[in-house]
Design a protein around this motif. Structure first.
Motif, PDB file in Angstrom:
ATOM      1  N   ILE A  37       1.590 -48.007  -1.323  1.00 13.96           N
ATOM      2  CA  ILE A  37       0.789 -46.843  -1.729  1.00 13.96           C
ATOM      3  C   ILE A  37      -0.647 -47.308  -1.978  1.00 13.96           C
ATOM      4  CG2 ILE A  37       0.532 -44.951  -3.383  1.00 13.96           C
ATOM      5  CD1 ILE A  37       3.506 -45.329  -4.046  1.00 13.96           C
ATOM      6  N   PRO A  38      -1.545 -47.073  -1.013  1.00 14.66           N
ATOM      7  CA  PRO A  38      -2.946 -47.477  -1.215  1.00 14.66           C
ATOM      8  C   PRO A  38      -3.690 -46.489  -2.106  1.00 14.66           C
ATOM      9  CG  PRO A  38      -2.669 -46.472   0.944  1.00 14.66           C
ATOM     10  CD  PRO A  38      -1.311 -46.480   0.303  1.00 14.66           C
ATOM     11  N   LYS A  39      -4.793 -46.932  -2.648  1.00 13.86           N
ATOM     12  CA  LYS A  39      -5.654 -46.042  -3.423  1.00 13.86           C
ATOM     13  C   LYS A  39      -6.362 -45.088  -2.474  1.00 13.86           C
ATOM     14  CE  LYS A  39      -9.419 -46.106  -6.818  1.00 13.86           C
ATOM     15  NZ  LYS A  39     -10.366 -46.948  -7.574  1.00 13.86           N
ATOM     16  N   GLU A  40      -6.380 -43.805  -2.823  1.00 15.03           N
ATOM     17  CA  GLU A  40      -7.024 -42.809  -1.964  1.00 15.03           C
ATOM     18  C   GLU A  40      -8.541 -43.002  -1.996  1.00 15.03           C
ATOM     19  OE1 GLU A  40      -5.387 -40.868  -0.007  1.00 15.03           O
ATOM     20  OE2 GLU A  40      -3.388 -41.261  -0.814  1.00 15.03           O
ATOM     21  N   THR A 106      -3.956 -38.346   1.791  1.00 14.99           N
ATOM     22  CA  THR A 106      -4.923 -37.908   2.803  1.00 14.99           C
ATOM     23  C   THR A 106      -4.773 -38.733   4.083  1.00 14.99           C
ATOM     24  OG1 THR A 106      -6.569 -39.452   1.939  1.00 14.99           O
ATOM     25  CG2 THR A 106      -6.566 -37.215   1.040  1.00 14.99           C
ATOM     26  N   PRO A 107      -5.329 -38.250   5.201  1.00 19.16           N
ATOM     27  CA  PRO A 107      -5.260 -39.019   6.443  1.00 19.16           C
ATOM     28  C   PRO A 107      -5.984 -40.356   6.304  1.00 19.16           C
ATOM     29  CG  PRO A 107      -5.981 -36.764   6.858  1.00 19.16           C
ATOM     30  CD  PRO A 107      -6.017 -36.963   5.387  1.00 19.16           C
ATOM     31  N   PRO A 108      -5.554 -41.365   7.049  1.00 21.75           N
ATOM     32  CA  PRO A 108      -6.205 -42.675   6.941  1.00 21.75           C
ATOM     33  C   PRO A 108      -7.573 -42.678   7.620  1.00 21.75           C
ATOM     34  CG  PRO A 108      -4.551 -42.729   8.673  1.00 21.75           C
ATOM     35  CD  PRO A 108      -4.436 -41.381   8.012  1.00 21.75           C
ATOM     36  N   SER A 109      -8.492 -43.429   7.055  1.00 25.53           N
ATOM     37  CA  SER A 109      -9.805 -43.606   7.679  1.00 25.53           C
ATOM     38  C   SER A 109      -9.700 -44.673   8.772  1.00 25.53           C
ATOM     39  CB  SER A 109     -10.827 -44.035   6.627  1.00 25.53           C
ATOM     40  OG  SER A 109     -10.470 -45.317   6.106  1.00 25.53           O
ATOM     41  N   ILE A 110     -10.765 -44.820   9.559  1.00 19.99           N
ATOM     42  CA  ILE A 110     -10.792 -45.854  10.587  1.00 19.99           C
ATOM     43  C   ILE A 110     -10.594 -47.238   9.961  1.00 19.99           C
ATOM     44  CG2 ILE A 110     -12.239 -46.998  12.316  1.00 19.99           C
ATOM     45  CD1 ILE A 110     -11.324 -44.330  13.280  1.00 19.99           C
ATOM     46  N   LEU A 126      -1.899 -34.330   7.970  1.00 16.85           N
ATOM     47  CA  LEU A 126      -2.435 -34.285   9.333  1.00 16.85           C
ATOM     48  C   LEU A 126      -3.707 -33.444   9.339  1.00 16.85           C
ATOM     49  CD1 LEU A 126      -2.392 -34.732  12.363  1.00 16.85           C
ATOM     50  CD2 LEU A 126      -0.798 -32.841  12.582  1.00 16.85           C
ATOM     51  N   GLN A 127      -4.832 -34.132   9.351  1.00 15.60           N
ATOM     52  CA  GLN A 127      -6.122 -33.449   9.454  1.00 15.60           C
ATOM     53  C   GLN A 127      -6.974 -34.163  10.493  1.00 15.60           C
ATOM     54  OE1 GLN A 127      -7.632 -33.575   5.461  1.00 15.60           O
ATOM     55  NE2 GLN A 127      -6.083 -32.210   4.654  1.00 15.60           N
ATOM     56  N   LEU A 128      -6.320 -34.604  11.551  1.00 17.44           N
ATOM     57  CA  LEU A 128      -7.015 -35.421  12.542  1.00 17.44           C
ATOM     58  C   LEU A 128      -8.071 -34.645  13.311  1.00 17.44           C
ATOM     59  CD1 LEU A 128      -4.142 -37.640  13.909  1.00 17.44           C
ATOM     60  CD2 LEU A 128      -6.057 -38.344  12.514  1.00 17.44           C
ATOM     61  N   THR A 129      -7.982 -33.304  13.299  1.00 21.50           N
ATOM     62  CA  THR A 129      -8.997 -32.515  14.008  1.00 21.50           C
ATOM     63  C   THR A 129     -10.350 -32.592  13.314  1.00 21.50           C
ATOM     64  OG1 THR A 129      -8.209 -30.573  12.807  1.00 21.50           O
ATOM     65  CG2 THR A 129      -7.382 -30.887  15.044  1.00 21.50           C
ATOM     66  N   VAL A 130     -10.366 -33.001  12.052  1.00 17.70           N
ATOM     67  CA  VAL A 130     -11.644 -33.173  11.351  1.00 17.70           C
ATOM     68  C   VAL A 130     -11.935 -34.651  11.108  1.00 17.70           C
ATOM     69  CG1 VAL A 130     -11.574 -30.924  10.245  1.00 17.70           C
ATOM     70  CG2 VAL A 130     -10.520 -32.866   9.085  1.00 17.70           C
ATOM     71  N   GLN A 131     -11.122 -35.529  11.677  1.00 15.08           N
ATOM     72  CA  GLN A 131     -11.317 -36.966  11.600  1.00 15.08           C
ATOM     73  C   GLN A 131     -11.999 -37.451  12.888  1.00 15.08           C
ATOM     74  OE1 GLN A 131     -10.341 -38.870   8.806  1.00 15.08           O
ATOM     75  NE2 GLN A 131     -10.030 -36.826   7.976  1.00 15.08           N
ATOM     76  N   PRO A 132     -12.574 -38.645  12.872  1.00 21.31           N
ATOM     77  CA  PRO A 132     -13.128 -39.196  14.114  1.00 21.31           C
ATOM     78  C   PRO A 132     -12.050 -39.292  15.190  1.00 21.31           C
ATOM     79  CG  PRO A 132     -13.809 -40.498  12.208  1.00 21.31           C
ATOM     80  CD  PRO A 132     -12.786 -39.524  11.716  1.00 21.31           C
ATOM     81  N   GLY A 133     -12.427 -38.999  16.428  1.00 27.39           N
ATOM     82  CA  GLY A 133     -11.462 -39.026  17.526  1.00 27.39           C
ATOM     83  C   GLY A 133     -10.821 -40.378  17.701  1.00 27.39           C
ATOM     84  N   ASP A 134     -11.537 -41.456  17.312  1.00 22.89           N
ATOM     85  CA  ASP A 134     -10.986 -42.799  17.473  1.00 22.89           C
ATOM     86  C   ASP A 134      -9.788 -43.056  16.569  1.00 22.89           C
ATOM     87  OD1 ASP A 134     -12.840 -43.409  19.386  1.00 22.89           O
ATOM     88  OD2 ASP A 134     -14.205 -44.466  18.024  1.00 22.89           O
ATOM     89  N   ILE A 147       3.711 -39.614  10.604  1.00 24.96           N
ATOM     90  CA  ILE A 147       4.403 -38.388  10.200  1.00 24.96           C
ATOM     91  C   ILE A 147       3.499 -37.601   9.260  1.00 24.96           C
ATOM     92  CG2 ILE A 147       6.445 -37.448   9.042  1.00 24.96           C
ATOM     93  CD1 ILE A 147       7.516 -40.499   9.797  1.00 24.96           C
ATOM     94  N   ALA A 148       3.240 -36.351   9.621  1.00 23.55           N
ATOM     95  CA  ALA A 148       2.413 -35.471   8.790  1.00 23.55           C
ATOM     96  C   ALA A 148       3.310 -34.790   7.762  1.00 23.55           C
ATOM     97  CB  ALA A 148       1.720 -34.434   9.664  1.00 23.55           C
TER      98      ALA A 148
END
Length: 406
Positions: A37-40, A106-110, A126-134, A147-148
């Protein structure tokens, strides 16, 4: 003379009387889980995926949990609380990402994806549509199974975490409205409640989903007048049935909605759409016609908002005035009550993790449970979400076909 049909029946009866081989259930091989469990790190996110009591339950069942230091601090859970529950406290994110299952709100950052190891299992929103495409491409390249949690369904076809967060957001929106109307917050000095001999305030709720239902329930409990608008007649019927009393309901007709907004003291934006932007159903002119000092709480702001005058605000500076109307447009309202929201998340995550272990691993649960499979958008590095595939112009495969080929 015995007919062939009678002969067959006789043979069948004799076969039924013969000793039968006992069929025993094949035992499931339980699996010990290693959960990180990482820190958000996302702005304004104050929830944590597991509370100490849930960690204790998992550890008591033979699983390992490692949690980054201060991961629960914003929800008022200390490292000592987690340590006493049996978790290992990690003082670097790299140590957390050594685990087999990463559990995030929350979704993971790059940067966080770069820390993940190959063939890891990720649970997050799952909020990948507002995350960087990479971000999606990096998950695929690392053969991650992602898994979302907001798309996992239970046995009744309900999205339990979305519903739980919606219940919190709906109730909290009414509590926020009551605060903003008080003199202490430079409001018009109204109490959001019914008092004998005084006309009760009026609340307009736009959206009859979970958020709208719980906002209506909280408002009615305070004794205020409630009007609910939605374009789904089925949802309007359901909200009346679930509330157990008749409330004013209407489809979203601009003239009817505008008339209700002119009279109301509070307007709650609670529309939700599966994909894309929330429809903007309240124009600038409609807001201009509202009473001076009235309040708008746009819960839909995380997907664009349903008021034309809405713009994103923060927990530190949550409001602004436009046309004399107080606007509260903070995304992720559940983080405002982070401890309650963390318990709600944990109550869903911990039984799910135990079931994964009982079934012999995440892959087994994906193969056997359709509702759980519904939340998988990357399976061992293969994109399985048609929506994401079309959004990012990436190849994707149907998960059911992938599972059947195993």
């Amino acid at each position: 003379m015995i007919s062939s049909g009678d002969a067959l029946k006789s043979l069948a009866r004799e076969a039924a009387m013969l000793p039968q081989e006992e069929m025993l259930e094949v035992g499931r091989k339980k699996q010990s889980l290693y959960i990180g469990i990482p820190k958000e790190t996302e702005f304004q996110e104050q929830r944590v995926a597991l509370v100490p009591e849930a960690v204790n339950l998992l550890v008591s069942n033979g699983h390992r949990v490692v949690i980054e230091t201060n991961a629960g601090a914003n929800a008022n859970f200390s490292d000592n609380d987690y340590s006493e529950a049996g978790a290992k406290i990690a003082y670097s994110p790299e140590e957390v990402y050594e685990s087999d299952i990463i559990l995030k709100v929350t979704p993971p950052s790059i940067k966080e994806i770069s820390l993940m190891k190959h063939k890891q299992i990720l649970f997050s929103a799952l909020q990948l549509t507002v995350q960087p495409g990479d971000a999606l491409k990096k998950l695929i390249s690392k053969k991650i199974t992602a898994i979302a949690w907001d798309y996992v369904q239970d046995e009744e076809g309900v999205f339990p975490i979305i519903r739980s967060m919606g219940e919190i957001a709906g109730t909290t929106s009414i509590l926020i409205s009551g605060e903003l109307m008080s003199n202490a917050n430079n409001g018009k000095g109204l109490m959001l409640g019914g008092v004998a001999g005084i006309t009760p305030p009026e609340v307009v709720i736009i959206g009859a989903g979970t958020v709208g239902q719980y906002a209506a329930k909280a408002a009615l409990a305070l004794g205020v007048s409630v009007k609910v608008f939605d374009n789904s007649v089925a949802k309007l019927r359901r909200i009346q049935r679930d509330l157990g009393q008749r409330v004013f309901t209407s489809v979203i007709q601009p003239k009817v909605l505008s008339k209700a907004l002119k009279r109301c003291d509070v307007a709650i934006g609670a529309l939700r759409v599966p994909h894309g932007r929330t429809p903007c159903v309240v124009s600038d002119d409609m807001v201009r016609s509202m009473k001076e000092g009235s309040v708008i709480v746009d819960v839909s702001i995380d997907k664009g908002g349903c008021f034309e005058t809405s713009k994103i605000t923060t927990h530190e500076s949550p409001t602004f005035k436009k046309h004399g109307v107080i606007h509260y447009c903070v995304p992720n309202i559940a983080s405002r009550v982070s401890r309650t929201a963390s318990y709600a998340l944990s109550n869903i995550f911990s039984p799910l993790l135990i079931e994964i272990a009982e079934r012999g691993g995440c892959e087994k649960l994906i193969q056997t449970e359709k509702g759980f499979r519904h939340g998988v958008y990357v399976y061992k590095g293969t994109l399985t979400s048609s929506f994401l595939g079309e959004t990012f112009n990436l190849p994707y495969k149907d998960l059911d076909l992938l599972i059947s080929a195993l």
